[in-house]
Design a protein around this motif. Structure first.
Motif, PDB file in Angstrom:
ATOM      1  N   GLN A   1      13.767  -2.390   9.248  1.00 43.99           N
ATOM      2  CA  GLN A   1      13.318  -3.654   9.812  1.00 43.99           C
ATOM      3  C   GLN A   1      11.666  -3.935  10.226  1.00 43.99           C
ATOM      4  O   GLN A   1      11.153  -2.894  10.474  1.00 43.99           O
ATOM      5  N   ILE A   2      11.274  -5.204  10.224  1.00 45.28           N
ATOM      6  CA  ILE A   2      10.049  -5.577  10.674  1.00 45.28           C
ATOM      7  C   ILE A   2      10.027  -6.585  11.504  1.00 45.28           C
ATOM      8  O   ILE A   2      10.766  -7.849  10.829  1.00 45.28           O
ATOM      9  N   GLU A   3       9.632  -6.529  12.674  1.00 39.03           N
ATOM     10  CA  GLU A   3       9.500  -7.613  13.810  1.00 39.03           C
ATOM     11  C   GLU A   3      11.068  -8.259  13.623  1.00 39.03           C
ATOM     12  O   GLU A   3      11.159  -9.424  13.805  1.00 39.03           O
ATOM     13  N   GLY A   4      11.975  -7.290  13.956  1.00 46.20           N
ATOM     14  CA  GLY A   4      13.388  -7.786  13.993  1.00 46.20           C
ATOM     15  C   GLY A   4      14.048  -8.470  12.821  1.00 46.20           C
ATOM     16  O   GLY A   4      15.235  -8.574  12.780  1.00 46.20           O
ATOM     17  N   TYR A   5      13.055  -8.358  11.591  1.00 45.64           N
ATOM     18  CA  TYR A   5      14.043  -8.944  10.482  1.00 45.64           C
ATOM     19  C   TYR A   5      14.369  -7.898   9.335  1.00 45.64           C
ATOM     20  O   TYR A   5      13.827  -6.707   9.348  1.00 45.64           O
ATOM     21  N   PRO A   6      15.841  -7.765   9.043  1.00 45.76           N
ATOM     22  CA  PRO A   6      16.048  -6.536   8.206  1.00 45.76           C
ATOM     23  C   PRO A   6      15.161  -6.455   6.811  1.00 45.76           C
ATOM     24  O   PRO A   6      14.690  -7.497   6.486  1.00 45.76           O
ATOM     25  N   VAL A   7      14.785  -5.173   6.145  1.00 48.02           N
ATOM     26  CA  VAL A   7      14.354  -5.071   5.268  1.00 48.02           C
ATOM     27  C   VAL A   7      15.286  -4.645   4.142  1.00 48.02           C
ATOM     28  O   VAL A   7      16.132  -3.439   4.492  1.00 48.02           O
ATOM     29  N   GLN A   8      15.528  -5.531   3.011  1.00 49.47           N
ATOM     30  CA  GLN A   8      16.257  -4.757   1.790  1.00 49.47           C
ATOM     31  C   GLN A   8      15.415  -4.231   0.733  1.00 49.47           C
ATOM     32  O   GLN A   8      14.340  -4.676   0.532  1.00 49.47           O
ATOM     33  N   THR A   9      15.852  -3.323   0.296  1.00 49.31           N
ATOM     34  CA  THR A   9      15.172  -2.613  -0.922  1.00 49.31           C
ATOM     35  C   THR A   9      15.865  -2.695  -2.177  1.00 49.31           C
ATOM     36  O   THR A   9      17.003  -2.570  -2.129  1.00 49.31           O
ATOM     37  N   THR A  10      15.144  -2.668  -3.029  1.00 52.03           N
ATOM     38  CA  THR A  10      15.539  -3.372  -4.597  1.00 52.03           C
ATOM     39  C   THR A  10      14.713  -2.401  -5.680  1.00 52.03           C
ATOM     40  O   THR A  10      13.486  -2.407  -5.722  1.00 52.03           O
ATOM     41  N   VAL A  11      15.410  -1.426  -6.458  1.00 51.93           N
ATOM     42  CA  VAL A  11      14.791  -0.439  -7.144  1.00 51.93           C
ATOM     43  C   VAL A  11      14.605  -1.505  -8.574  1.00 51.93           C
ATOM     44  O   VAL A  11      15.794  -1.835  -9.141  1.00 51.93           O
ATOM     45  N   THR A  12      13.229  -1.531  -8.861  1.00 55.81           N
ATOM     46  CA  THR A  12      12.992  -2.374 -10.153  1.00 55.81           C
ATOM     47  C   THR A  12      12.422  -1.634 -11.343  1.00 55.81           C
ATOM     48  O   THR A  12      12.154  -2.273 -12.404  1.00 55.81           O
ATOM     49  N   GLY A  13      11.825  -0.744 -11.069  1.00 53.82           N
ATOM     50  CA  GLY A  13      10.860  -0.091 -12.013  1.00 53.82           C
ATOM     51  C   GLY A  13       9.643  -0.638 -11.693  1.00 53.82           C
ATOM     52  O   GLY A  13       9.414  -1.325 -10.982  1.00 53.82           O
ATOM     53  N   GLU A  14       8.869  -0.281 -12.755  1.00 53.61           N
ATOM     54  CA  GLU A  14       7.351  -0.713 -12.652  1.00 53.61           C
ATOM     55  C   GLU A  14       7.325  -2.130 -12.906  1.00 53.61           C
ATOM     56  O   GLU A  14       8.102  -2.412 -13.998  1.00 53.61           O
TER      57      GLU A  14
ATOM     58  N   ALA B   1       1.027  -0.955  -0.002  1.00 55.00           N
ATOM     59  CA  ALA B   1      -0.035   0.154  -0.060  1.00 55.00           C
ATOM     60  C   ALA B   1       1.018   1.307  -0.123  1.00 55.00           C
ATOM     61  O   ALA B   1       0.497   2.306  -0.344  1.00 55.00           O
ATOM     62  N   LEU B   2       2.150   1.156   0.523  1.00 49.96           N
ATOM     63  CA  LEU B   2       3.019   2.156   0.316  1.00 49.96           C
ATOM     64  C   LEU B   2       3.311   2.803  -1.141  1.00 49.96           C
ATOM     65  O   LEU B   2       3.687   1.739  -1.841  1.00 49.96           O
ATOM     66  N   PRO B   3       2.938   4.252  -1.406  1.00 52.54           N
ATOM     67  CA  PRO B   3       3.419   4.692  -2.776  1.00 52.54           C
ATOM     68  C   PRO B   3       4.779   4.441  -3.240  1.00 52.54           C
ATOM     69  O   PRO B   3       5.795   4.353  -2.427  1.00 52.54           O
ATOM     70  N   GLY B   4       4.790   3.761  -4.347  1.00 52.35           N
ATOM     71  CA  GLY B   4       6.063   3.403  -4.905  1.00 52.35           C
ATOM     72  C   GLY B   4       6.743   1.956  -4.600  1.00 52.35           C
ATOM     73  O   GLY B   4       7.592   1.522  -5.334  1.00 52.35           O
ATOM     74  N   VAL B   5       5.917   1.173  -3.973  1.00 51.50           N
ATOM     75  CA  VAL B   5       6.360  -0.114  -3.591  1.00 51.50           C
ATOM     76  C   VAL B   5       5.477  -1.041  -4.606  1.00 51.50           C
ATOM     77  O   VAL B   5       4.412  -1.006  -4.961  1.00 51.50           O
ATOM     78  N   THR B   6       6.256  -1.954  -5.585  1.00 53.80           N
ATOM     79  CA  THR B   6       5.698  -2.679  -6.502  1.00 53.80           C
ATOM     80  C   THR B   6       5.908  -4.147  -6.192  1.00 53.80           C
ATOM     81  O   THR B   6       5.215  -5.148  -6.859  1.00 53.80           O
TER      82      THR B   6
ATOM     83  N   LEU C   1      10.769  -1.393  -5.275  1.00 57.42           N
ATOM     84  CA  LEU C   1      10.268  -0.206  -5.572  1.00 57.42           C
ATOM     85  C   LEU C   1      10.374   0.282  -7.028  1.00 57.42           C
ATOM     86  O   LEU C   1      11.236  -0.277  -7.661  1.00 57.42           O
ATOM     87  N   ARG C   2       9.562   1.095  -7.268  1.00 53.14           N
ATOM     88  CA  ARG C   2       9.244   1.632  -8.588  1.00 53.14           C
ATOM     89  C   ARG C   2      10.588   2.561  -8.857  1.00 53.14           C
ATOM     90  O   ARG C   2      11.297   2.546  -9.856  1.00 53.14           O
ATOM     91  N   ASP C   3      10.928   3.337  -7.778  1.00 49.78           N
ATOM     92  CA  ASP C   3      12.039   4.206  -8.027  1.00 49.78           C
ATOM     93  C   ASP C   3      12.825   4.439  -6.671  1.00 49.78           C
ATOM     94  O   ASP C   3      12.208   4.162  -5.469  1.00 49.78           O
ATOM     95  N   ALA C   4      14.031   5.155  -6.408  1.00 47.91           N
ATOM     96  CA  ALA C   4      14.564   4.991  -5.300  1.00 47.91           C
ATOM     97  C   ALA C   4      13.846   6.136  -4.614  1.00 47.91           C
ATOM     98  O   ALA C   4      14.003   6.127  -3.036  1.00 47.91           O
ATOM     99  N   SER C   5      13.200   7.131  -4.674  1.00 46.58           N
ATOM    100  CA  SER C   5      12.409   7.884  -3.910  1.00 46.58           C
ATOM    101  C   SER C   5      11.452   7.540  -2.892  1.00 46.58           C
ATOM    102  O   SER C   5      11.165   8.056  -1.855  1.00 46.58           O
ATOM    103  N   ALA C   6      11.030   6.018  -2.954  1.00 49.47           N
ATOM    104  CA  ALA C   6      10.318   5.308  -1.989  1.00 49.47           C
ATOM    105  C   ALA C   6      11.013   4.904  -0.954  1.00 49.47           C
ATOM    106  O   ALA C   6      10.307   4.220   0.169  1.00 49.47           O
ATOM    107  N   ARG C   7      12.208   4.837  -0.982  1.00 44.31           N
ATOM    108  CA  ARG C   7      13.123   4.103  -0.020  1.00 44.31           C
ATOM    109  C   ARG C   7      12.758   4.682   1.376  1.00 44.31           C
ATOM    110  O   ARG C   7      12.781   3.995   2.432  1.00 44.31           O
ATOM    111  N   GLY C   8      12.671   5.951   1.494  1.00 43.83           N
ATOM    112  CA  GLY C   8      11.986   6.791   2.662  1.00 43.83           C
ATOM    113  C   GLY C   8      11.095   6.071   3.445  1.00 43.83           C
ATOM    114  O   GLY C   8      10.727   6.530   4.635  1.00 43.83           O
TER     115      GLY C   8
END
Length: 97
Positions: A80-93, A45-50, A68-75
């Motif tokens: 982390q979620i429930e103690g697990y690290p969250v990795q982000t990858t920009v893939t585009g749409e 539901a977060l803007p930019g998450v694909t 992520l659609r683009d790097a601006s969504a990283r913020g």
């Protein structure tokens, strides 16, 4: 049935069945999979998450991967979620055909 025509499964006996609970971890599912499943809708539901998946952190630990659609969504994505690290990858749409 004679021994020569005996089914190859005749001696098979299952001691116990394990119930499948993917949120519990252990056989049939992992703890990080349950965390991903519980938070996937909110992340998508977060803007930019694909997309959301499971992966590994740079040091090899279980991680949640957020595409992520683009790097601006990283913020908008937690570190982390429930103690697990969250990795982000920009893939585009991502489009399914």
């Amino acid at each position: 049935m004679s021994d020569s025509k005996k089914s190859p499964f005749a001696d098979f006996h299952e001691e116990a069945a394990m119930p499948y609970d993917p949120d519990a971890g252990g056989p049939g599912g992992s703890a990080v999979e349950g965390v991903r499943r519980r938070h996937e809708a909110a992340l998508l539901a977060l803007p930019g998450v694909t997309g959301v998946a499971l992966g590994r952190s740079p040091i090899g630990d279980d991680a949640i991967v957020v595409y992520l659609r683009d790097a601006s969504a990283r913020g908008r994505v937690p570190a982390q979620i429930e103690g697990y690290p969250v990795q982000t990858t920009v893939t585009g749409e991502i489009d399914a055909y």
